[in-house]
Design a protein around this motif. Structure first.
Motif, PDB file in Angstrom:
ATOM      1  N   ALA A  33       0.862  -1.180   0.000  1.00 46.66           N
ATOM      2  CA  ALA A  33       0.000   0.000   0.000  1.00 46.66           C
ATOM      3  C   ALA A  33       0.900   1.232   0.000  1.00 46.66           C
ATOM      4  CB  ALA A  33      -0.901   0.013   1.233  1.00 46.66           C
ATOM      5  N   MET A  34       0.690   2.124  -0.944  1.00 47.79           N
ATOM      6  CA  MET A  34       1.399   3.395  -0.998  1.00 47.79           C
ATOM      7  C   MET A  34       0.467   4.448  -0.410  1.00 47.79           C
ATOM      8  SD  MET A  34       4.268   2.587  -2.486  1.00 47.79           S
ATOM      9  CE  MET A  34       4.243   0.907  -1.880  1.00 47.79           C
ATOM     10  N   VAL A  35       0.947   5.213   0.571  1.00 46.75           N
ATOM     11  CA  VAL A  35       0.041   6.084   1.328  1.00 46.75           C
ATOM     12  C   VAL A  35       0.645   7.480   1.487  1.00 46.75           C
ATOM     13  CG1 VAL A  35      -1.320   6.315   3.440  1.00 46.75           C
ATOM     14  CG2 VAL A  35      -0.688   4.024   2.620  1.00 46.75           C
ATOM     15  N   CYS A  36      -0.142   8.493   1.134  1.00 45.64           N
ATOM     16  CA  CYS A  36       0.217   9.888   1.408  1.00 45.64           C
ATOM     17  C   CYS A  36      -1.014  10.578   1.996  1.00 45.64           C
ATOM     18  CB  CYS A  36       0.761  10.586   0.159  1.00 45.64           C
ATOM     19  SG  CYS A  36      -0.420  10.838  -1.177  1.00 45.64           S
ATOM     20  N   ALA A  37      -1.040  11.879   1.997  1.00 48.84           N
ATOM     21  CA  ALA A  37      -2.149  12.581   2.640  1.00 48.84           C
ATOM     22  C   ALA A  37      -3.441  12.515   1.825  1.00 48.84           C
ATOM     23  CB  ALA A  37      -1.774  14.036   2.912  1.00 48.84           C
ATOM     24  N   SER A  38      -3.352  12.797   0.504  1.00 50.81           N
ATOM     25  CA  SER A  38      -4.565  12.929  -0.317  1.00 50.81           C
ATOM     26  C   SER A  38      -4.690  11.904  -1.430  1.00 50.81           C
ATOM     27  CB  SER A  38      -4.620  14.333  -0.932  1.00 50.81           C
ATOM     28  OG  SER A  38      -4.865  15.303   0.053  1.00 50.81           O
ATOM     29  N   ASN A  48      -2.923  11.498  -4.177  1.00 54.59           N
ATOM     30  CA  ASN A  48      -2.850  12.145  -5.481  1.00 54.59           C
ATOM     31  C   ASN A  48      -1.444  12.230  -6.038  1.00 54.59           C
ATOM     32  OD1 ASN A  48      -5.232  13.476  -6.985  1.00 54.59           O
ATOM     33  ND2 ASN A  48      -5.774  13.589  -4.815  1.00 54.59           N
ATOM     34  N   ASN A  49      -0.467  12.628  -5.259  1.00 57.58           N
ATOM     35  CA  ASN A  49       0.863  12.862  -5.816  1.00 57.58           C
ATOM     36  C   ASN A  49       1.837  11.753  -5.462  1.00 57.58           C
ATOM     37  OD1 ASN A  49       3.012  14.168  -7.105  1.00 57.58           O
ATOM     38  ND2 ASN A  49       3.530  15.328  -5.276  1.00 57.58           N
ATOM     39  N   ARG A  50       2.352  11.758  -4.240  1.00 59.61           N
ATOM     40  CA  ARG A  50       3.420  10.821  -3.876  1.00 59.61           C
ATOM     41  C   ARG A  50       2.968   9.367  -3.918  1.00 59.61           C
ATOM     42  NH1 ARG A  50       4.515  14.127   1.494  1.00 59.61           N
ATOM     43  NH2 ARG A  50       2.250  14.114   1.294  1.00 59.61           N
ATOM     44  N   SER A  51       1.824   9.075  -3.311  1.00 53.84           N
ATOM     45  CA  SER A  51       1.351   7.681  -3.313  1.00 53.84           C
ATOM     46  C   SER A  51       0.993   7.223  -4.718  1.00 53.84           C
ATOM     47  CB  SER A  51       0.155   7.503  -2.375  1.00 53.84           C
ATOM     48  OG  SER A  51      -0.954   8.271  -2.803  1.00 53.84           O
ATOM     49  N   MET A  52       0.448   8.103  -5.534  1.00 52.34           N
ATOM     50  CA  MET A  52       0.044   7.713  -6.883  1.00 52.34           C
ATOM     51  C   MET A  52       1.237   7.578  -7.817  1.00 52.34           C
ATOM     52  SD  MET A  52      -3.077   6.920  -7.069  1.00 52.34           S
ATOM     53  CE  MET A  52      -3.365   6.963  -8.829  1.00 52.34           C
ATOM     54  N   ASN A  80       0.872  -6.451   3.379  1.00 49.34           N
ATOM     55  CA  ASN A  80       2.109  -6.830   4.064  1.00 49.34           C
ATOM     56  C   ASN A  80       2.921  -5.598   4.415  1.00 49.34           C
ATOM     57  OD1 ASN A  80       1.776  -9.131   1.672  1.00 49.34           O
ATOM     58  ND2 ASN A  80       2.123  -9.947   3.729  1.00 49.34           N
ATOM     59  N   VAL A  81       2.910  -4.603   3.504  1.00 44.67           N
ATOM     60  CA  VAL A  81       3.730  -3.403   3.670  1.00 44.67           C
ATOM     61  C   VAL A  81       2.906  -2.178   3.328  1.00 44.67           C
ATOM     62  CG1 VAL A  81       5.826  -2.188   2.909  1.00 44.67           C
ATOM     63  CG2 VAL A  81       5.811  -4.700   3.008  1.00 44.67           C
ATOM     64  N   ALA A  82       2.940  -1.183   4.204  1.00 43.21           N
ATOM     65  CA  ALA A  82       2.372   0.136   3.922  1.00 43.21           C
ATOM     66  C   ALA A  82       3.542   1.109   3.859  1.00 43.21           C
ATOM     67  CB  ALA A  82       1.378   0.558   4.991  1.00 43.21           C
ATOM     68  N   PHE A  83       3.655   1.801   2.759  1.00 37.72           N
ATOM     69  CA  PHE A  83       4.771   2.706   2.512  1.00 37.72           C
ATOM     70  C   PHE A  83       4.234   4.127   2.545  1.00 37.72           C
ATOM     71  CE2 PHE A  83       9.104   2.154   0.762  1.00 37.72           C
ATOM     72  CZ  PHE A  83       9.458   3.488   0.661  1.00 37.72           C
ATOM     73  N   GLU A  85      10.053  15.675  -6.477  1.00 34.59           N
ATOM     74  CA  GLU A  85      10.420  14.798  -5.358  1.00 34.59           C
ATOM     75  C   GLU A  85       9.649  13.477  -5.406  1.00 34.59           C
ATOM     76  OE1 GLU A  85      12.890  15.196  -3.059  1.00 34.59           O
ATOM     77  OE2 GLU A  85      13.461  16.925  -4.270  1.00 34.59           O
ATOM     78  N   ALA A  86       8.373  13.538  -5.780  1.00 37.93           N
ATOM     79  CA  ALA A  86       7.584  12.309  -5.899  1.00 37.93           C
ATOM     80  C   ALA A  86       8.172  11.401  -6.980  1.00 37.93           C
ATOM     81  CB  ALA A  86       6.129  12.645  -6.212  1.00 37.93           C
ATOM     82  N   ALA A  87       8.575  12.004  -8.109  1.00 38.33           N
ATOM     83  CA  ALA A  87       9.164  11.212  -9.203  1.00 38.33           C
ATOM     84  C   ALA A  87      10.507  10.622  -8.804  1.00 38.33           C
ATOM     85  CB  ALA A  87       9.308  12.084 -10.451  1.00 38.33           C
ATOM     86  N   ASN A  88      11.283  11.331  -7.996  1.00 39.32           N
ATOM     87  CA  ASN A  88      12.577  10.811  -7.528  1.00 39.32           C
ATOM     88  C   ASN A  88      12.399   9.706  -6.482  1.00 39.32           C
ATOM     89  OD1 ASN A  88      13.996  12.592  -9.162  1.00 39.32           O
ATOM     90  ND2 ASN A  88      14.235  14.121  -7.549  1.00 39.32           N
ATOM     91  N   ALA A  89      11.373   9.807  -5.662  1.00 40.81           N
ATOM     92  CA  ALA A  89      11.174   8.842  -4.577  1.00 40.81           C
ATOM     93  C   ALA A  89      10.535   7.539  -5.048  1.00 40.81           C
ATOM     94  CB  ALA A  89      10.312   9.473  -3.479  1.00 40.81           C
ATOM     95  N   ALA A  90       9.711   7.598  -6.083  1.00 40.14           N
ATOM     96  CA  ALA A  90       8.994   6.392  -6.525  1.00 40.14           C
ATOM     97  C   ALA A  90       9.933   5.237  -6.886  1.00 40.14           C
ATOM     98  CB  ALA A  90       8.057   6.728  -7.685  1.00 40.14           C
ATOM     99  N   PRO A  91      11.026   5.460  -7.639  1.00 36.77           N
ATOM    100  CA  PRO A  91      11.928   4.341  -7.923  1.00 36.77           C
ATOM    101  C   PRO A  91      12.593   3.777  -6.661  1.00 36.77           C
ATOM    102  CG  PRO A  91      12.323   6.142  -9.463  1.00 36.77           C
ATOM    103  CD  PRO A  91      11.396   6.656  -8.403  1.00 36.77           C
ATOM    104  N   GLN A  92      12.811   4.629  -5.680  1.00 36.59           N
ATOM    105  CA  GLN A  92      13.378   4.146  -4.419  1.00 36.59           C
ATOM    106  C   GLN A  92      12.363   3.305  -3.655  1.00 36.59           C
ATOM    107  OE1 GLN A  92      14.687   7.932  -2.871  1.00 36.59           O
ATOM    108  NE2 GLN A  92      16.769   7.586  -3.620  1.00 36.59           N
ATOM    109  N   ALA A  93      11.111   3.733  -3.669  1.00 38.50           N
ATOM    110  CA  ALA A  93      10.060   2.925  -3.039  1.00 38.50           C
ATOM    111  C   ALA A  93       9.961   1.572  -3.747  1.00 38.50           C
ATOM    112  CB  ALA A  93       8.721   3.662  -3.086  1.00 38.50           C
ATOM    113  N   LEU A  94      10.004   1.594  -5.067  1.00 39.10           N
ATOM    114  CA  LEU A  94       9.969   0.351  -5.832  1.00 39.10           C
ATOM    115  C   LEU A  94      11.143  -0.541  -5.452  1.00 39.10           C
ATOM    116  CD1 LEU A  94       9.026  -1.572  -8.097  1.00 39.10           C
ATOM    117  CD2 LEU A  94      10.306  -0.131  -9.708  1.00 39.10           C
TER     118      LEU A  94
END
Length: 192
Positions: free
Chosen positions: A7-12, A14-18, A104-107, A145-154
């Motif tokens: 699960a990818m989770v942010c506030a709304s 829309n941006n980081r989680s999506m 299993n994981v909430a990010f 920042e969202a675009a830079n973080a997504a590959p790291q989350a992956l």
């Protein structure tokens, strides 16, 4: 070993989680995304005039509303392109607190979001004692920042999924991830 559910989770939702949801989905990961806020809040014409929507409002409806308000502004600030991406991933922003899927994981991408998610998990019945790893990586809420973080989350999700026993190896996996990426994360365990 069964695939992990992320699960990818942010506030709304829309941006980081999506951004992360879209990337993990393209990598064929079992992923969903959520927000923890009381509503979906997007930038408006000024800081004192945000656009507020209920969770569950289709991204298409939000897009159409912003298009009517001021197409040029919302293209320039990136909201319309962001919503176009979101529409390609799922129908509408979802609220974590309304979700009952066992992950299993909430990010999370912000400490405050992690705190709200953990608070919600602690209020839930913990009958199954199934583990939820909650990982937070602080990411500023902007497109770059969202675009830079997504590959790291992956990358971290791939490391967890590749482990023989991620529950026993989580400390080592996180340490290896931090060394590999230079990105610090915090994490905790909750139970369903």
């Amino acid at each position: 070993m069964p695939r992990l559910k992320f699960a990818m989770v942010c506030a709304s939702n829309n941006n980081r989680s999506m951004e992360a949801h879209a990337l993990l989905a393209r990598a064929n990961m079992d992923v969903a995304s959520f927000g923890v806020g009381s509503h979906v809040k997007l930038p408006g014409p000024s800081q004192k005039q945000p656009n507020i929507y209920k969770f569950g409002t289709p991204y298409q409806d939000i897009y159409n509303d912003l298009l009517k308000q001021n197409r040029d502004l919302y293209v320039k600030n990136g909201l319309l392109p962001m919503l176009e991406r979101n529409m390609g991933v799922k129908e509408a922003p979802e609220k974590w607190q309304d979700n009952r899927t066992l992950f299993n994981v909430a990010f999370t991408f912000e400490e405050r979001v992690m705190e709200q998610l953990v608070e919600d998990m602690n209020k839930r019945s913990q009958g199954t004692m199934k583990i939820l790893l909650v990982v937070n990586m602080d990411v500023r809420d902007n497109k770059v920042e969202a675009a830079n973080a997504a590959p790291q989350a992956l990358r971290l999700c791939q490391m967890l999924e590749a482990a023989d026993d991620w529950e026993d190896e989580v400390d080592e996996i996180i340490a290896n991830f931090e060394e590999e990426t230079g990105r610090q994360v915090t994490y905790t365990i909750c139970f369903y």
